[in-house]
Design a protein around this motif. Structure first.
Motif, PDB file in Angstrom:
ATOM      1  N   LEU B 256       0.773  -1.241   0.074  1.00  8.17           N
ATOM      2  CA  LEU B 256       0.104  -0.029   0.020  1.00  8.17           C
ATOM      3  C   LEU B 256       0.779   1.420   0.013  1.00  8.17           C
ATOM      4  O   LEU B 256       1.953   1.382   0.512  1.00  8.17           O
ATOM      5  N   ASP B 261       6.454  -0.273   4.071  1.00  8.34           N
ATOM      6  CA  ASP B 261       6.582  -1.339   3.164  1.00  8.34           C
ATOM      7  C   ASP B 261       6.839  -0.883   1.762  1.00  8.34           C
ATOM      8  O   ASP B 261       7.583  -1.536   1.128  1.00  8.34           O
ATOM      9  N   PHE B 399     -11.902   0.661  -4.896  1.00 13.67           N
ATOM     10  CA  PHE B 399     -10.444   0.611  -4.574  1.00 13.67           C
ATOM     11  C   PHE B 399     -10.167  -0.258  -3.305  1.00 13.67           C
ATOM     12  O   PHE B 399      -8.962  -1.165  -3.225  1.00 13.67           O
ATOM     13  N   GLN B 400     -11.026  -0.256  -2.600  1.00 15.97           N
ATOM     14  CA  GLN B 400     -11.193  -1.132  -1.195  1.00 15.97           C
ATOM     15  C   GLN B 400     -11.267  -2.505  -1.818  1.00 15.97           C
ATOM     16  O   GLN B 400     -10.528  -3.461  -1.206  1.00 15.97           O
ATOM     17  N   THR B 403      -8.016  -3.898  -3.156  1.00 16.27           N
ATOM     18  CA  THR B 403      -6.985  -4.201  -2.145  1.00 16.27           C
ATOM     19  C   THR B 403      -7.397  -5.413  -1.416  1.00 16.27           C
ATOM     20  O   THR B 403      -6.474  -6.318  -1.154  1.00 16.27           O
ATOM     21  N   ASN B 404      -8.804  -5.823  -1.480  1.00 20.34           N
ATOM     22  CA  ASN B 404      -8.999  -6.999  -0.662  1.00 20.34           C
ATOM     23  C   ASN B 404      -8.712  -8.154  -1.645  1.00 20.34           C
ATOM     24  O   ASN B 404      -8.172  -9.247  -1.227  1.00 20.34           O
ATOM     25  N   THR B 407      -4.730  -8.331  -1.368  1.00 23.56           N
ATOM     26  CA  THR B 407      -3.906  -8.571  -0.140  1.00 23.56           C
ATOM     27  C   THR B 407      -4.691  -9.736   0.723  1.00 23.56           C
ATOM     28  O   THR B 407      -3.983 -10.446   1.355  1.00 23.56           O
ATOM     29  N   LEU B 408      -6.016  -9.751   0.317  1.00 25.54           N
ATOM     30  CA  LEU B 408      -6.635 -11.030   1.270  1.00 25.54           C
ATOM     31  C   LEU B 408      -7.122 -12.098   0.319  1.00 25.54           C
ATOM     32  O   LEU B 408      -7.804 -13.089   0.668  1.00 25.54           O
TER      33      LEU B 408
END
Lengths: 338, 433
Positions: B256, B261, B399-400, B403-404, B407-408
C-alpha cells in the motif's frame, strides 16, 4: 490517598462558604443578588460547555434527521438515515470490528494492569520512576505513536524481526484480519495499561495491610493473595476501569485512521476494512463523503450502544454493590480498618 | 467593604460583558460580506502548503504587479483543508476571497453558487492559453466555471532502465513506449521482467494503479452529467479486469502507498515500474534516493491521461471580484506558471511554457532525460473527462475491493459485485441511480 486529602479539605471549604453566607445575610440586598456572583463565577465553564459541548450534541441529533452535504441547504428526511444505517453492511462490520478490538485490547490490558499494580505496590526501588514511566504512553501524542507503530508492524518491521529472532514466522500485521486487530489492540494496550495500573494501584493502597498480613500468616501464596484477597477488595475499582475502558474502547479512531490513512481514494480501515471502527466510519461518511446527516446518525447509534453498555454495567454494579455505596465511604472505611 | 464588593462585582460584570462581546464578535464581526479579509486592505487566498508558489505569494502580499492598490495575502491552511473551507462556507463567515481546490473540484458542483462564475469575470478571453481538458473540468454541468486551471498532473510510465536491461528488454524511452503501447503488452513485458531480472521485480506496487490509470483513459467515469450511475459499464469493468489480470499474473508487489513497506520496496528495487503522475517524482526521489539515475520516463501504456492537479476559485464572499480575477490572471498566467514549476514543481496548465528552457532542464534522477519531453505531450493529449461530484464515493469501495483482492485473496467476481453494490447503495443515498 487523594480521596483522603480531598475529604480533609472539604470541611474547610464548607465553613468558608458558611462565613460568606453569614456576611451576605447581614447586608440588606435582594435574594437574587446573593446568588448571582457564585453563578457568574462558575459561568465560564457553562458558557464554553454550551457553545462547544451541548450545542454540537443537540445539533448532531438534529442533523441525523437531515440530508446535508455541509454547505448547501438541509433537507428533512425523517428517519431515513437510520433506516439506511440498519441495512448498511459496512456499518455492521464496523460494529463487529469495534467490539472485537475492544475485547482483544481490554481483557489483556486490565489483567496486565492488575499485575503491574500488584508489582508496583510491592516494595520496589524507584517506585515513582516506574509509575511515571507507565503513565507516559498515556500522555504521548497518539498520532505520532501510531506512525511509529506503523513501522513496527510493517512487513519487515521491528515486530516481525523480533519474531524471526525467536524462530517464529513473520505475521501479516497490517494485511490480515487478525493481524490488523492485534496491531490496533497492542497500541491500545500500550497506551492505557499504565493508566489503569495507576488506578488499580490507588485502589490497592486503600486496602488495609492487615488483610495481606493475615493472608501471609495463613500461608497464602502470592497467587492466592492476588485472586482471593486483592481482586475481591478491588472490585469497585475494577468495575470503574471496565466502564471507562468500554467507553474509550468503543470510540477507537486515531489508531486505525493514521495506520490506514489514504487521501486517494479515502481512508476505509485497511484491507478488508478490518480496521474500520464505528467512529472511523462516522468520520469517513461525514468528512470524506460529506454525508453529514448519515455521520450524525452513526454517532447517535454509537451513543445508543454505549448507553446500553452503561445500563448493563450499572445493573451489574447496583445488583451486588448496594451495601458498599457510595464508593468513597467504602474507601474511607477501608482505610480506617473497617 | 462596600466599595470593594462593588468593584469586584463591576470587575466581574465587565469581564463577563467583555467575554460576551468577544463571543458576539466571533460570530458577527465582519459579517457584512462574510469574507475573512473584511476590514483589511488586502484580499485573502487560502491554500495548502505546496499548492502555490511562496515567492509569488510574497510578491502579491506587497502588491499585485500591474494592478495598483491590490494586495493579496495567502494563508496556508494546515490539516484538513477541504473540511476547513467547507466549514467556513457552511458558517457563511470568514470565507476567503479566493481558495485553492484540489483535483476533486467537482465535489463543489452541487454547491456551485458558493463560487463566482469566472466566465462572467472575463475568463473566456484566456481559454486558448490553457489545456483544453483542464479548462473544461472546472466547468459545472450547468455551465458555471468555478475552477480556474492551476496545475496539471500528466502521467507517464516510470521504469527502471537498469532492471529492464538485465531482463533483456528495450531500454530507451521510445523503444519501451513501443513495447508497452497497450496494457496487454505492458503486462507481457512485466512477465518477462519478473522471470529474467535479478530479484524478480514486480511491475507495479499495487494493482489499484492499473485500475486508476485505465479508468482515467476513459472520458466516462462512474456517474454521467445527468446523474446516472454508469460505473457498472464496460469502461469501468475493463479497468477492473486489467487490474485483476495484473494480480493474477503475479505482477504486483501488493504494498500500500505511503507505508514503510512501500518505501522499502521502492528503495530495494522490488518494483521496476510505476504508472503515475508527474507529481510523484518528488516522493520517489525521497523514498528511493539510491536509485537515482536508474529511472527513465516514457508514455503511459494505453494512451496519455491526467491524474490530479488543482484549481483556483473565487468565492461568492469575495470583496473585490474584478481584483481577484486580475490577481488570478497574473498568478496563473504562462509566465508565473513557469516560475511556479521552477520553484514548486507545479506542472503548468499553459502548454506554451513546455518549450521554455527553464522547463527543459535534464534531470539526473532520470539519467539526464528531460521529463517534460514525456509529460508535455501527455498533458496536451490527455482526454476530456467528465467528473461528477460522486466520483470519490464510488472510487472508495472499488479501490477497497481491489485491495481486498490482492492482499486478502478475495474472489474477484465477488469483490466486483460487492464494490458495485456499495457504489449503488451510497449513490442512492445521494439521489443518484
Amino acid at each position: 490517598m487523594a480521596t483522603v486529602a480531598g475529604a480533609e479539605r472539604a470541611p474547610t471549604a464548607g465553613s468558608g462558604a458558611e462565613a460568606v453566607r453569614g456576611a451576605n445575610t447581614a447586608a440588606p440586598r435582594g435574594r437574587w443578588r446573593r446568588h448571582v456572583p457564585p453563578y457568574l463565577a462558575i459561568s465560564p465553564y457553562y458558557v464554553l460547555f454550551t457553545v462547544f459541548g451541548a450545542f454540537p450534541v443537540g445539533f448532531s441529533l438534529y442533523l441525523s434527521f437531515q440530508d446535508w452535504d455541509g454547505i448547501g441547504d438541509m433537507r428533512f428526511v425523517g428517519l431515513q438515515q437510520y433506516r439506511w444505517l440498519l441495512h448498511d453492511s459496512v456499518f455492521w462490520h464496523s460494529i463487529l470490528n469495534t467490539f472485537e478490538i475492544w475485547f482483544m485490547s481490554t481483557v489483556p490490558m486490565l489483567l496486565l494492569a492488575l499485575v503491574i499494580a500488584f508489582l508496583l505496590n510491592a516494595q520496589v526501588r524507584h517506585a515513582t520512576a516506574y509509575r511515571v514511566a507507565y503513565f507516559i504512553p498515556n500522555v504521548t501524542s497518539m498520532v505520532a505513536m501510531t506512525i511509529v507503530f506503523g513501522s513496527v508492524f510493517a512487513q519487515a518491521g521491528l515486530a516481525n524481526s523480533l519474531l524471526k529472532a525467536i524462530g517464529v514466522d513473520g505475521v501479516d500485521w497490517l494485511t490480515s484480519s487478525l493481524g490488523i486487530k492485534s496491531a490496533i489492540s497492542i497500541m491500545i494496550i500500550w497506551r492505557w495499561v499504565g493508566y489503569n495500573a495507576l488506578i488499580f494501584l490507588a485502589g490497592l493502597q486503600a486496602i488495609p495491610t492487615e488483610l495481606f498480613e493475615a493472608a501471609r500468616v495463613d500461608g497464602a501464596s502470592s497467587r492466592q493473595t492476588l485472586f482471593r484477597v486483592l481482586v475481591p477488595q478491588l472490585r469497585p475499582v475494577i468495575l470503574f476501569a471496565v466502564i471507562t475502558s468500554t467507553i474509550n474502547g468503543l470510540q477507537i479512531f486515531t489508531e486505525s485512521q493514521v495506520l490506514f490513512y489514504s487521501d486517494d481514494p479515502g481512508t476505509t480501515g485497511g484491507p478488508g476494512q478490518e480496521g474500520l471502527t464505528i467512529v472511523l466510519y462516522l468520520w469517513q461518511k461525514a468528512f470524506n463523503d460529506h454525508q453529514f446527516g448519515y455521520g450524525a446518525a452513526i454517532g447517535w447509534s454509537l451513543f445508543a450502544i454505549i448507553a446500553l453498555f452503561a445500563i448493563i454495567n450499572w445493573r451489574l454494579v447496583s445488583g451486588s454493590e448496594r451495601e458498599n455505596r457510595p464508593r468513597i465511604s467504602w474507601r474511607k472505611g477501608a482505610r480506617n480498618g473497617r | 467593604m462596600e466599595f470593594r464588593t462593588m468593584s469586584r462585582r463591576r470587575l466581574l460584570g465587565a469581564s463577563l460583558g467583555g467575554a460576551g462581546a468577544a463571543l458576539l464578535g466571533l460570530s458577527g464581526c465582519g459579517s457584512d460580506h462574510g469574507s475573512v479579509s473584511a476590514g483589511t486592505d488586502h484580499l485573502s487566498i487560502w491554500y495548502w502548503n505546496g499548492a502555490l508558489s511562496d515567492k509569488l505569494l510574497a510578491v502579491s502580499a506587497r502588491g499585485v504587479p500591474g494592478v495598483p492598490g491590490l494586495k493579496v495575502k495567502g494563508s496556508p491552511i494546515a490539516g484538513d483543508y477541504k473540511s476547513k473551507l467547507r466549514t467556513s462556507m457552511a458558517a457563511r463567515a470568514y470565507v476567503p476571497d479566493l481558495a485553492c481546490a484540489n483535483s476533486d473540484v467537482s465535489l463543489f458542483f452541487p454547491d456551485e453558487g458558493e463560487f463566482l462564475d469566472l466566465r462572467k469575470l472575463g475568463a473566456d478571453a484566456l481559454e486558448d492559453q490553457y489545456l483544453d481538458w483542464k479548462w473544461k473540468s472546472g466547468i459545472s454541468p450547468s455551465g458555471r466555471m468555478i475552477g480556474f486551471p492551476l496545475d496539471a498532473g500528466p502521467t507517464a510510465l516510470y521504469y527502471r532502465r537498469d532492471l529492464f536491461e538485465k531482463a533483456g528488454l528495450p531500454t530507451e524511452p521510445a523503444d519501451v513506449a513501443a513495447a508497452t503501447a497497450t496494457w496487454d503488452k505492458y503486462l507481457a513485458l512485466g512477465r518477462t521482467l519478473k522471470s529474467r531480472a535479478p530479484g524478480k521485480p514486480f511491475l507495479v506496487s499495487q494493482i489499484s494503479y492499473v485500475f486508476r490509470m485505465a479508468l482515467y483513459q476513459s472520458p466516462k467515469q462512474f456517474v454521467d452529467a445527468d446523474n446516472h450511475f454508469i460505473g457498472d459499464q464496460q469502461h469501468v469493468k475493463r479497468a477492473w479486469d486489467l487490474a485483476v489480470e495484473t494480480y493474477r499474473q503475479g505482477l504486483s508487489a501488493r504494498v500500500l502507498d505511503s507505508t514503510p513497506d512501500y518505501n522499502a520496496a521502492m528503495g530495494r528495487g522490488k518494483v521496476a515500474s510505476m504508472i503515475t503522475a508527474v507529481w510523484a517524482i518528488g516522493g520517489l526521489k525521497d523514498v528511493a534516493p539510491k536509485t537515482s539515475g536508474a529511472w527513465r520516463l516514457t508514455a503511459l501504456p494505453g494512451g496519455p491521461t491526467n491524474y490530479g492537479g488543482s484549481y483556483l476559485t473565487i468565492t461568492r464572499y469575495c470583496r473585490d471580484p474584478e481584483g481577484a480575477f486580475a490577481y488570478l490572471k497574473w498568478l496563473l498566467g504562462p509566465e508565473n506558471q513557469l516560475k511556479s514549476y521552477q520553484e514548486m514543481a507545479l506542472f503548468p496548465t499553459t502548454p506554451a511554457a513546455y518549450s521554455k528552457p527553464a522547463m527543459r532542464k535534464p534531470d539526473p534522477f532520470f539519467g539526464g532525460q528531460i521529463p517534460v519531453d514525456v509529460f508535455g505531450p501527455a498533458a496536451e493529449k490527455a482526454p476530456v473527462i467528465f467528473f461528477s461530484p460522486y466520483e470519490d464515493i464510488c472510487n472508495t469501495p472499488v479501490f477497497q475491493e481491489l485491495t481486498n483482492v490482492e492482499t486478502l485473496g478475495k474472489n474477484p467476481e465477488k469483490a466486483w459485485r460487492d464494490a458495485m453494490n456499495a457504489c449503488e447503495r451510497t449513490l442512492s443515498q445521494q439521489g443518484v441511480s
